[in-house]
Design a protein around this motif. Structure first.
Motif, mmCIF file in Angstrom:
data_model
loop_
_atom_site.group_PDB
_atom_site.id
_atom_site.type_symbol
_atom_site.label_atom_id
_atom_site.label_comp_id
_atom_site.label_asym_id
_atom_site.label_seq_id
_atom_site.Cartn_x
_atom_site.Cartn_y
_atom_site.Cartn_z
ATOM 1 N N ARG A 1 0.828 -1.213 0.000
ATOM 2 C CA ARG A 1 0.000 0.000 0.000
ATOM 3 C C ARG A 1 0.862 1.263 0.000
ATOM 4 N N GLN A 2 2.005 1.179 0.682
ATOM 5 C CA GLN A 2 2.937 2.306 0.618
ATOM 6 C C GLN A 2 3.432 2.519 -0.815
ATOM 7 N N CYS A 3 3.679 1.406 -1.519
ATOM 8 C CA CYS A 3 4.127 1.498 -2.910
ATOM 9 C C CYS A 3 3.079 2.170 -3.787
ATOM 10 N N MET A 4 1.814 1.779 -3.618
ATOM 11 C CA MET A 4 0.762 2.385 -4.432
ATOM 12 C C MET A 4 0.612 3.868 -4.110
ATOM 13 N N SER A 5 0.744 4.228 -2.846
ATOM 14 C CA SER A 5 0.647 5.651 -2.493
ATOM 15 C C SER A 5 1.812 6.424 -3.117
ATOM 16 N N SER A 6 3.014 5.807 -3.129
ATOM 17 C CA SER A 6 4.176 6.461 -3.738
ATOM 18 C C SER A 6 4.004 6.603 -5.244
ATOM 19 N N CYS A 7 3.430 5.576 -5.860
ATOM 20 C CA CYS A 7 3.154 5.610 -7.301
ATOM 21 C C CYS A 7 2.235 6.788 -7.632
#
Length: 555
Positions: free
Chosen positions: A363-369
């Motif tokens: 979820r952190q990755c998607m927020s960063s994306c």
């Protein structure tokens, strides 16, 4: 007073020196005795003694290589096997054994070449199976996979490949199935515990690991895993205490795991000693490269971090994430759209994967994306779902507050910005500029002005002045807009700054007339207008003074 003796010196109850000597005589152990006890150090010592005494032969040399391999001294084992393969009529199995040494030394092409010279066997198939994984040859891997049988050794190899490919649940299923029929295979509990550790089930990992540690309390691998669980559950100090107990035991397995323990101590100590310990381990422990990259990122040395990871082909979520972070940092530092695009793709790949989409890192990755795509509404969807895990995390709060401010939620953004404790972050221009904007949008322009006053004169302080001047003007907070434009005009005699100051001063005058600002601000406004050489200033000053005189306001 002398104490009485328990036995007479001479007589029926005494033991003669000769008999005492006989009792002390021990049977000289054989190599087989050491091997049965898995005392490979004892076995190799006896074998070397025999060889140095002229009683060695090819068979004893093979046993020396075998013992060295089981002690983790793969280089020594390789040297022994290599020497034996050069003899005429050597046993064909030696090539497979030599290939195993090459494999554990990371010499995969050499292992592949050597194992082909050995006879077909289940061991050869297992080794080729692992080599196919190392070479990322899926077609070849599936071929050797089909040759695996429902025997323990083959199933353990299959489980290890599942583990290496991050299929931890599949590995657990195999280990548990074997354990059902072989309760005495205690080492499998360590493998299961390791899988649970990788799945972030640290408590479960501890419970499973305890079964093995009860029987083998000095196991370096098990104690190291226990320390890693403590690191995740508690802190680095608790983790280091576990490894300290291992060092004090001076366990034989400590030597085998020395590099691993040195590496983890650096992690437990927050990166202390990274430059001394990690570089030599880069090609020994895969995580050493990743942790050295993290160290460079924390030191703001983005270039070194990038040079270390640019040629790494990511295969695990952690590698994809770290490579994404490095590219994002480099892209933001250098203004490279290409690096930002690569970072966004890596983040999307991890966050969108079936195995990671519901994990916190996913979820952190998607927020960063979405952050890199500037789709802040979507950023907040993901950050809101995990914020309870990061209440005191400065990095999380910094990103969360920026996203809140970007969608216009300045009140909550200000609250989150003020939760940040890191002095490094609080002195960062991005932090200062966003917090100043939040203050202004929340009608607290004075606090934004105080942020500027605390800064040293620099390009960043000039940029903050511009932000305060324009945002305050836009929000009708003309007094601080006028003060900001006044400083800007004195620093840079740009006609636009005079026009901004003039408009802000007129705005202050209007607010005073409407009763929304105190009348004593009129004197300060006139003083600001006098800090210019523009002839229009005198006309505005006369107008303000005339109104002040008519309304008996001291100026």
């Amino acid at each position: 007073m002398m104490l009485s003796r328990a036995k007479p010196a001479i007589g029926p109850g005494s033991t003669t020196p000769a008999k005492e000597a006989d009792k002390k005589k021990k049977k000289i152990p054989k190599v087989e005795d050491f091997l049965n006890l898995r005392d490979y150090t004892g076995a190799i010592t006896l074998l070397e003694f025999n060889r140095n005494s002229g009683r060695g032969n090819d068979e004893s040399d093979m046993w020396i290589a075998y013992c060295a391999f089981h002690l983790g001294d793969y280089k020594r084992s390789m040297e022994e096997y290599s020497r034996l393969t050069k003899k005429d009529g050597c046993h064909p199995d030696l090539w497979t054994n030599l290939a195993c040494c090459y494999f554990f030394l990371g010499m995969y092409p050499e292992a592949d070449s050597a194992v082909q010279k050995g006879p077909k066997s289940r061991l050869q198939n297992r080794l080729l199976f692992h080599l196919s994984h190392k070479f990322s040859d899926e077609k070849r891997l599936m071929g050797f996979h089909q040759n695996l049988q429902d025997i323990i050794e083959d199933q353990l190899s299959l489980a290890s490949i599942h583990y290496l490919r991050s299929h931890y649940q599949e590995a657990i299923d195999i280990y548990k199935r074997i354990l059902l029929d072989n309760r005495d295979f205690l080492a499998l509990n360590v493998y299961v515990a390791l899988c649970y550790y990788k799945l972030d089930y640290y408590d479960v990992s501890q419970e499973v690991l305890a079964v093995y540690l009860q029987q083998y309390p000095d196991s370096a691998i098990a104690l190291n895993l226990k320390a890693c669980n403590h690191f995740r559950l508690y802190n680095g100090k608790a983790a280091e205490a576990e490894l300290k107990s291992l060092q004090e035991m001076a366990s034989p397995s400590f030597v085998f795991a020395r590099d691993l323990i040195k590496h983890n101590l650096v992690v437990f100590r927050g990166g202390e000693g990274s430059l001394q310990v990690l570089p030599p381990l880069i090609d020994v422990i895969p995580e050493a490269r990743l942790n050295l990259v993290i160290y460079y990122l924390k030191q703001d040395d983005v270039t070194e971090a990038y040079n270390l990871i640019k040629d790494l082909e990511p295969t695990t979520p952690q590698e994809y994430i770290l490579k994404g972070v490095v590219n994002a940092a480099l892209g933001q530092e250098s203004g490279s759209r290409e690096h930002l695009k690569i970072a966004q793709q890596y983040f999307q790949l991890v966050g969108g994967s079936a195995s990671e989409c519901d994990t916190i890192p996913g979820r952190q990755c998607m927020s960063s994306c979405f952050f890199l795509l500037k789709q802040f509404e979507d950023v907040l969807i993901y950050l809101n779902s995990i914020k309870s895990y990061f209440y005191n995390d400065d990095t999380f709060n910094f990103n969360y507050a920026q996203a809140k401010a970007a969608v216009g939620n300045f009140k909550e953004a200000e609250e989150v910005f003020l939760l940040i404790q890191s002095e490094k972050t609080k002195n960062d221009y991005t932090y200062l500029s966003w917090l100043a904007r939040c203050y202004i949008m929340n009608r607290k322009a004075r606090l934004a002005w105080e942020l500027y006053l605390k800064m040293e004169t620099s390009g960043e302080s000039f940029s903050l002045l511009q932000l305060i001047a324009n945002d305050c003007y836009k929000m009708g907070q003309f007094y601080y807009a006028a003060k900001a434009f006044d400083v800007l005009e004195r620093l840079d005699p740009n006609p636009e700054y005079w026009e901004g100051k003039r408009g802000a001063c007129v705005g202050v005058f209007q607010m005073i007339i409407a009763g929304h600002e105190p009348r004593d601000q009129l004197r300060e406004t006139i003083r600001l207008l006098r800090n210019t050489n523009n002839p229009q200033a005198e006309y505005v000053i006369r107008t303000l003074k005339k109104w002040a005189k008519d309304n008996t306001v001291p100026v």
